[in-house]
Scaffold this motif. Sequence first.
Motif, PDB file in Angstrom:
ATOM      1  N   ILE A 335      33.029  41.631  30.975  1.00 42.30           N
ATOM      2  CA  ILE A 335      32.744  40.313  31.402  1.00 42.30           C
ATOM      3  C   ILE A 335      33.935  39.531  31.404  1.00 42.30           C
ATOM      4  N   ASP A 336      33.942  38.802  32.556  1.00 45.14           N
ATOM      5  CA  ASP A 336      35.080  37.592  32.739  1.00 45.14           C
ATOM      6  C   ASP A 336      34.404  36.247  33.019  1.00 45.14           C
ATOM      7  N   ASP A 337      35.105  35.480  33.048  1.00 47.15           N
ATOM      8  CA  ASP A 337      34.632  33.961  33.384  1.00 47.15           C
ATOM      9  C   ASP A 337      35.640  33.610  34.685  1.00 47.15           C
ATOM     10  N   GLY A 338      35.676  34.546  35.481  1.00 51.26           N
ATOM     11  CA  GLY A 338      36.612  34.121  36.543  1.00 51.26           C
ATOM     12  C   GLY A 338      35.763  33.596  37.931  1.00 51.26           C
ATOM     13  N   ARG A 339      36.268  33.655  38.931  1.00 53.13           N
ATOM     14  CA  ARG A 339      35.376  33.155  39.934  1.00 53.13           C
ATOM     15  C   ARG A 339      34.503  34.221  40.594  1.00 53.13           C
ATOM     16  N   GLY A 340      34.317  35.195  40.180  1.00 55.95           N
ATOM     17  CA  GLY A 340      33.301  36.194  41.001  1.00 55.95           C
ATOM     18  C   GLY A 340      33.548  36.603  42.148  1.00 55.95           C
ATOM     19  N   PHE A 341      32.332  37.087  42.657  1.00 53.03           N
ATOM     20  CA  PHE A 341      32.580  37.736  44.127  1.00 53.03           C
ATOM     21  C   PHE A 341      30.968  38.314  44.382  1.00 53.03           C
ATOM     22  N   ASP A 342      30.748  38.495  45.722  1.00 57.37           N
ATOM     23  CA  ASP A 342      29.667  39.384  46.264  1.00 57.37           C
ATOM     24  C   ASP A 342      29.914  40.622  46.048  1.00 57.37           C
ATOM     25  N   PRO A 343      29.014  41.348  45.441  1.00 53.17           N
ATOM     26  CA  PRO A 343      29.170  43.035  45.033  1.00 53.17           C
ATOM     27  C   PRO A 343      28.659  43.548  46.489  1.00 53.17           C
ATOM     28  N   LEU A 344      27.905  42.959  47.149  1.00 50.56           N
ATOM     29  CA  LEU A 344      27.454  43.442  48.561  1.00 50.56           C
ATOM     30  C   LEU A 344      28.398  43.134  49.814  1.00 50.56           C
ATOM     31  N   ALA A 345      29.405  42.411  49.440  1.00 45.97           N
ATOM     32  CA  ALA A 345      30.223  42.215  50.674  1.00 45.97           C
ATOM     33  C   ALA A 345      30.995  43.386  51.013  1.00 45.97           C
ATOM     34  N   PRO A 346      31.577  43.573  51.936  1.00 44.79           N
ATOM     35  CA  PRO A 346      32.484  44.532  52.376  1.00 44.79           C
ATOM     36  C   PRO A 346      33.673  44.717  51.780  1.00 44.79           C
ATOM     37  N   ARG A 347      34.096  45.628  51.199  1.00 43.99           N
ATOM     38  CA  ARG A 347      35.464  45.722  50.418  1.00 43.99           C
ATOM     39  C   ARG A 347      36.695  46.768  51.239  1.00 43.99           C
ATOM     40  N   SER A 348      37.767  46.138  50.936  1.00 45.32           N
ATOM     41  CA  SER A 348      38.699  47.070  51.656  1.00 45.32           C
ATOM     42  C   SER A 348      39.653  47.878  50.691  1.00 45.32           C
ATOM     43  N   GLY A 349      39.370  47.428  49.190  1.00 52.28           N
ATOM     44  CA  GLY A 349      40.223  48.252  48.175  1.00 52.28           C
ATOM     45  C   GLY A 349      39.794  49.604  47.779  1.00 52.28           C
ATOM     46  N   PHE A 350      40.300  50.438  47.077  1.00 49.99           N
ATOM     47  CA  PHE A 350      39.746  51.501  46.501  1.00 49.99           C
ATOM     48  C   PHE A 350      39.434  51.660  45.129  1.00 49.99           C
ATOM     49  N   GLY A 351      39.664  50.311  44.452  1.00 49.81           N
ATOM     50  CA  GLY A 351      39.363  50.414  42.966  1.00 49.81           C
ATOM     51  C   GLY A 351      37.921  50.613  42.335  1.00 49.81           C
ATOM     52  N   LEU A 352      36.940  49.713  42.937  1.00 55.88           N
ATOM     53  CA  LEU A 352      35.633  49.789  42.540  1.00 55.88           C
ATOM     54  C   LEU A 352      35.142  51.020  42.949  1.00 55.88           C
ATOM     55  N   ASP A 353      35.244  51.409  44.279  1.00 59.46           N
ATOM     56  CA  ASP A 353      34.591  52.600  44.750  1.00 59.46           C
ATOM     57  C   ASP A 353      35.209  53.854  44.172  1.00 59.46           C
ATOM     58  N   GLY A 354      36.583  53.940  43.877  1.00 61.13           N
ATOM     59  CA  GLY A 354      36.748  54.938  43.026  1.00 61.13           C
ATOM     60  C   GLY A 354      36.158  55.135  41.849  1.00 61.13           C
ATOM     61  N   MET A 355      36.111  54.068  41.101  1.00 58.19           N
ATOM     62  CA  MET A 355      35.395  53.839  39.963  1.00 58.19           C
ATOM     63  C   MET A 355      33.940  54.396  39.678  1.00 58.19           C
ATOM     64  N   ALA A 356      33.183  53.956  40.792  1.00 60.87           N
ATOM     65  CA  ALA A 356      31.678  54.588  41.140  1.00 60.87           C
ATOM     66  C   ALA A 356      31.930  55.944  41.141  1.00 60.87           C
ATOM     67  N   GLU A 357      32.767  56.590  42.108  1.00 62.79           N
ATOM     68  CA  GLU A 357      32.733  57.986  42.347  1.00 62.79           C
ATOM     69  C   GLU A 357      33.008  58.673  41.013  1.00 62.79           C
ATOM     70  N   ARG A 358      34.152  58.215  40.272  1.00 63.35           N
ATOM     71  CA  ARG A 358      34.224  58.868  38.909  1.00 63.35           C
ATOM     72  C   ARG A 358      33.059  58.823  38.066  1.00 63.35           C
ATOM     73  N   ILE A 359      32.409  57.807  37.967  1.00 63.39           N
ATOM     74  CA  ILE A 359      31.480  57.606  37.138  1.00 63.39           C
ATOM     75  C   ILE A 359      30.219  58.633  37.447  1.00 63.39           C
ATOM     76  N   ALA A 360      30.094  58.505  38.858  1.00 63.46           N
ATOM     77  CA  ALA A 360      28.779  59.464  39.345  1.00 63.46           C
ATOM     78  C   ALA A 360      29.340  60.916  39.168  1.00 63.46           C
ATOM     79  N   LEU A 361      30.273  61.433  39.059  1.00 60.54           N
ATOM     80  CA  LEU A 361      30.770  62.668  38.721  1.00 60.54           C
ATOM     81  C   LEU A 361      30.565  63.187  37.409  1.00 60.54           C
ATOM     82  N   ALA A 362      30.429  62.042  36.686  1.00 60.04           N
ATOM     83  CA  ALA A 362      30.459  62.345  35.022  1.00 60.04           C
ATOM     84  C   ALA A 362      28.916  62.337  34.892  1.00 60.04           C
ATOM     85  N   GLY A 363      27.978  61.889  35.769  1.00 65.58           N
ATOM     86  CA  GLY A 363      26.612  62.028  35.378  1.00 65.58           C
ATOM     87  C   GLY A 363      26.238  60.250  35.007  1.00 65.58           C
TER      88      GLY A 363
END
Length: 395
Positions: A335-363
């Motif tokens: 958790i952070d107290d930063g400026r936040g963002f819209d999770p549903l907005a299109p993203r160009s980075g690889f970080g969150l998508d890669g994290m989601a894929e890694r988590i899904a592979l681990a069940g």
Amino acid sequence: MVNRRGWDIAILGAGIIVAVFAVLIYDEGTPGEQAVSIGSVAAVVLAYLLLARHEIGEDPPTWRVPVFIVAVSVAVGIGVSVNPFLAMLQTIIYPLVWMITANNRQAIVGSALPALAILVGFAAGEDFSAGGWASGLVTAGFSLLFAVVFGLWIASIADSAEERGRLLAELTSAQDAVQALSRDRGAAQERERMAREIHDTLAQTLAGLVLIAERAGGQYRSGKADAAMQSIATVEAVAREALAEARALVARTAAVPAEAAFDAALERLVERFRAEAGLQIDLDSALDADVDRDAQVVMLRCVQEALANVRKHADAARASVRVAAMEGTVVLQVIDDGRGFDPLAPRSGFGLDGMAERIALAGGALDIQARPGGGTALRVTLPTSSAAHPAVEPA
């Protein structure tokens, strides 16, 4: 491929045996009749050597096949007319006919001609009496029936074997294709895994090095030599860590600290981000020893990615990291107290998508709660054991 030498031995041996027994059994015949008997056997053997032998194999039948059938039919018909025992020549004629003809229909027609010649030969030997016709019909008829039934049976076995061979070839080809696809898929998965590894290790570490180096340069230009030296020392420490991560990648091992203690590895990771970004990060970790290494690796990667995003995008002053195991799962919260963002907005980075894929592979499951101006809360839930799931980072 058919062994012609075996056929040579069989035909020559059978011809000699039939000729010897024909002369011995029909010893009351005149020398001329015995000569005809031997000549008939010799004609059949000679027809094999000159005609049928060349047709044995996989090539389509030629003109030799009908000539051979006519020749042996004439020879056996004449022989039977003077010596009924020569009907035994059927035992070598019928198999040859079935061997050299193109299909079952030709084989049946080809077998019928010698049978007809034998029938006529029996009748001629008895001056075309009713008894001669009856004897010929019984002998030739039963022999032809047996030859046809047995030939069809053998042909069906050969067809089945050929079909099985074709299916086996198709299956082998399909297996080769599946193996090729499997290799391609494995290579693609390995590339994806390496991309995640590089992003989560070397890329993150090098990004931190850039920030620390920029800070050291600013401190030096401002005359803060002591602070600049401390930042340079941090650069050296982080660079050594990047070198260790690179060596771990080359060795195809998890590019995380090798200590078994998850809490120590997590503390070192958080301390690095404190030094790199100047963040105040609260850490609370209470992980059971039963959590396997795969789950620990995923948790460390997620913490690394989440704090990297806080450092690069959130413009936050404070963050917290919480890790706990409960009811067969391990839960991570960042958790952070930063400026936040819209999770549903299109993203160009690889970080969150890669994290989601890694988590899904681990069940596991990933949940992100964020809004512009309201900070970000990231929650990861994983099973404590990978026994029910594939390994997250294959060796």
